[in-house]
Design an enzyme around this catalytic site. Structure first.
Site, mmCIF file in Angstrom:
data_model
loop_
_atom_site.group_PDB
_atom_site.id
_atom_site.type_symbol
_atom_site.label_atom_id
_atom_site.label_comp_id
_atom_site.label_asym_id
_atom_site.label_seq_id
_atom_site.Cartn_x
_atom_site.Cartn_y
_atom_site.Cartn_z
ATOM 1 N N PRO A 14 0.795 -1.235 0.000
ATOM 2 C CA PRO A 14 0.000 0.000 0.000
ATOM 3 C C PRO A 14 0.821 1.275 0.000
ATOM 4 C CG PRO A 14 -0.101 -1.088 2.142
ATOM 5 C CD PRO A 14 0.542 -2.057 1.186
ATOM 6 N N ASN A 15 0.370 2.202 -0.796
ATOM 7 C CA ASN A 15 0.916 3.566 -0.914
ATOM 8 C C ASN A 15 2.238 3.641 -1.680
ATOM 9 O OD1 ASN A 15 -1.228 4.831 0.660
ATOM 10 N ND2 ASN A 15 -0.362 3.705 2.376
ATOM 11 N N ARG A 22 5.556 10.796 -2.656
ATOM 12 C CA ARG A 22 5.156 10.597 -1.263
ATOM 13 C C ARG A 22 6.355 10.819 -0.330
ATOM 14 N NH1 ARG A 22 4.457 4.637 1.431
ATOM 15 N NH2 ARG A 22 3.750 5.335 3.470
ATOM 16 N N TYR A 27 11.353 8.571 1.600
ATOM 17 C CA TYR A 27 11.346 7.569 0.527
ATOM 18 C C TYR A 27 12.088 7.996 -0.741
ATOM 19 C CZ TYR A 27 7.713 5.839 3.629
ATOM 20 O OH TYR A 27 7.009 5.409 4.745
ATOM 21 N N ASN A 77 7.954 -5.367 -0.485
ATOM 22 C CA ASN A 77 7.825 -4.264 0.460
ATOM 23 C C ASN A 77 6.366 -4.248 0.902
ATOM 24 O OD1 ASN A 77 7.581 -1.910 1.922
ATOM 25 N ND2 ASN A 77 8.843 -0.696 0.528
ATOM 26 N N ALA A 80 2.894 -0.650 5.285
ATOM 27 C CA ALA A 80 2.399 -0.683 6.672
ATOM 28 C C ALA A 80 1.879 -2.058 7.079
ATOM 29 C CB ALA A 80 1.306 0.359 6.844
ATOM 30 N N GLU A 101 12.006 -9.334 2.676
ATOM 31 C CA GLU A 101 11.254 -8.113 3.015
ATOM 32 C C GLU A 101 12.146 -6.885 2.862
ATOM 33 O OE1 GLU A 101 8.970 -8.496 6.571
ATOM 34 O OE2 GLU A 101 8.992 -6.350 7.005
ATOM 35 N N HIS A 103 12.274 -2.578 3.224
ATOM 36 C CA HIS A 103 11.722 -1.266 3.579
ATOM 37 C C HIS A 103 12.708 -0.213 3.097
ATOM 38 C CE1 HIS A 103 8.423 -2.865 5.941
ATOM 39 N NE2 HIS A 103 9.289 -3.772 6.384
ATOM 40 N N ILE A 104 12.203 0.762 2.412
ATOM 41 C CA ILE A 104 13.062 1.817 1.872
ATOM 42 C C ILE A 104 13.669 2.643 3.009
ATOM 43 C CG2 ILE A 104 13.068 3.915 0.457
ATOM 44 C CD1 ILE A 104 10.557 2.634 -0.991
ATOM 45 N N ARG A 110 12.261 5.610 13.092
ATOM 46 C CA ARG A 110 10.976 6.297 12.939
ATOM 47 C C ARG A 110 10.048 5.979 14.118
ATOM 48 N NH1 ARG A 110 8.828 5.398 7.007
ATOM 49 N NH2 ARG A 110 7.526 7.165 7.671
HETATM 50 C C1 DQA Z 1 7.866 1.331 4.312
HETATM 51 C C2 DQA Z 1 7.848 1.598 5.827
HETATM 52 C C3 DQA Z 1 6.451 1.437 6.387
HETATM 53 O O1 DQA Z 1 6.451 1.731 7.781
HETATM 54 C C4 DQA Z 1 5.489 2.385 5.704
HETATM 55 O O2 DQA Z 1 4.168 2.177 6.189
HETATM 56 C C5 DQA Z 1 5.548 2.278 4.218
HETATM 57 C C6 DQA Z 1 6.856 2.189 3.578
HETATM 58 C C7 DQA Z 1 9.262 1.599 3.701
HETATM 59 O O3 DQA Z 1 9.462 1.176 2.577
HETATM 60 O O4 DQA Z 1 10.107 2.231 4.332
HETATM 61 O O5 DQA Z 1 4.538 2.353 3.532
HETATM 62 O O6 DQA Z 1 7.561 -0.037 4.084
#
Ligand code: DQA
Length: 151
Positions: A14-15, A22, A27, A77, A80, A101, A103-104, A110
């Site tokens: 998501p997102n 964003r 990111y 990725n 959330a 897995e 995460h960027i 955070r």
């Molecule tokens: C994320 C980190 C997550 O906490 C966040 O909700 C994202 C992006 C990252 O790539 O750093 O959507 O997965």
């Protein structure tokens, strides 16, 4: 015909379709299309086909992981969903394909709710805080895991 054993799924949750615009402080400014282009190109160099998918829905992620169960692996990725989706964790755990897995951002620098990943304990590897380079590291890692399980 697709050779599933030489195919890797790049799955963004998501997102992440909004990458590029964003929250650039977290990111960066690279778009998802560019990330996908780079990972597909690296896959070509490493001799695998990378298929790319992005979905904002939890069930969509679960379905795509199931569909990739005979692939060489999945670079994911989860966005959330990493922090609370037991359904996604169970999907990662249920398939033979290794799932790395990514995460960027450095989630540990955070908010505290980002420090927990329910998916990481069942993942074959974990990359965080390396920016979008993490996806390329994730591809190399997933192929190493795949080679290990086949040896
Ligand atoms: C994320 C980190 C997550 O906490 C966040 O909700 C994202 C992006 C990252 O790539 O750093 O959507 O997965």
């Amino acid at each position: 015909m697709t050779d599933t054993a030489r195919t890797v799924l790049l799955l963004n949750g998501p997102n992440l379709n909004l990458l590029g615009t964003r929250d650039p402080a977290q990111y960066g400014t690279t778009t998802l299309a560019e990330v996908e282009r780079r990972v597909v190109a690296l896959g070509g160099e490493l001799g695998v086909e990378v298929v790319c998918a992005q979905t904002n829905s939890e069930g969509g992620m679960v379905d795509r992981i199931h569909a990739a169960r005979h692939f060489a692996g999945v670079v994911m990725n989860p966005g959330a969903y990493a922090h609370y989706s037991i359904a996604l964790r169970d999907a990662v755990d249920a398939v033979e394909a290794p799932v790395v897995e990514v995460h960027i951002s450095n989630v540990y620098a955070r908010e505290e709710f980002r420090h927990t990943s329910v998916t990481a304990p069942v993942a074959a590897g974990y990359v965080a805080g390396c920016g979008v380079l993490g996806y390329e590291l994730g591809l190399r890692a997933v192929l190493a895991r795949d080679a290990e399980r086949r040896s």
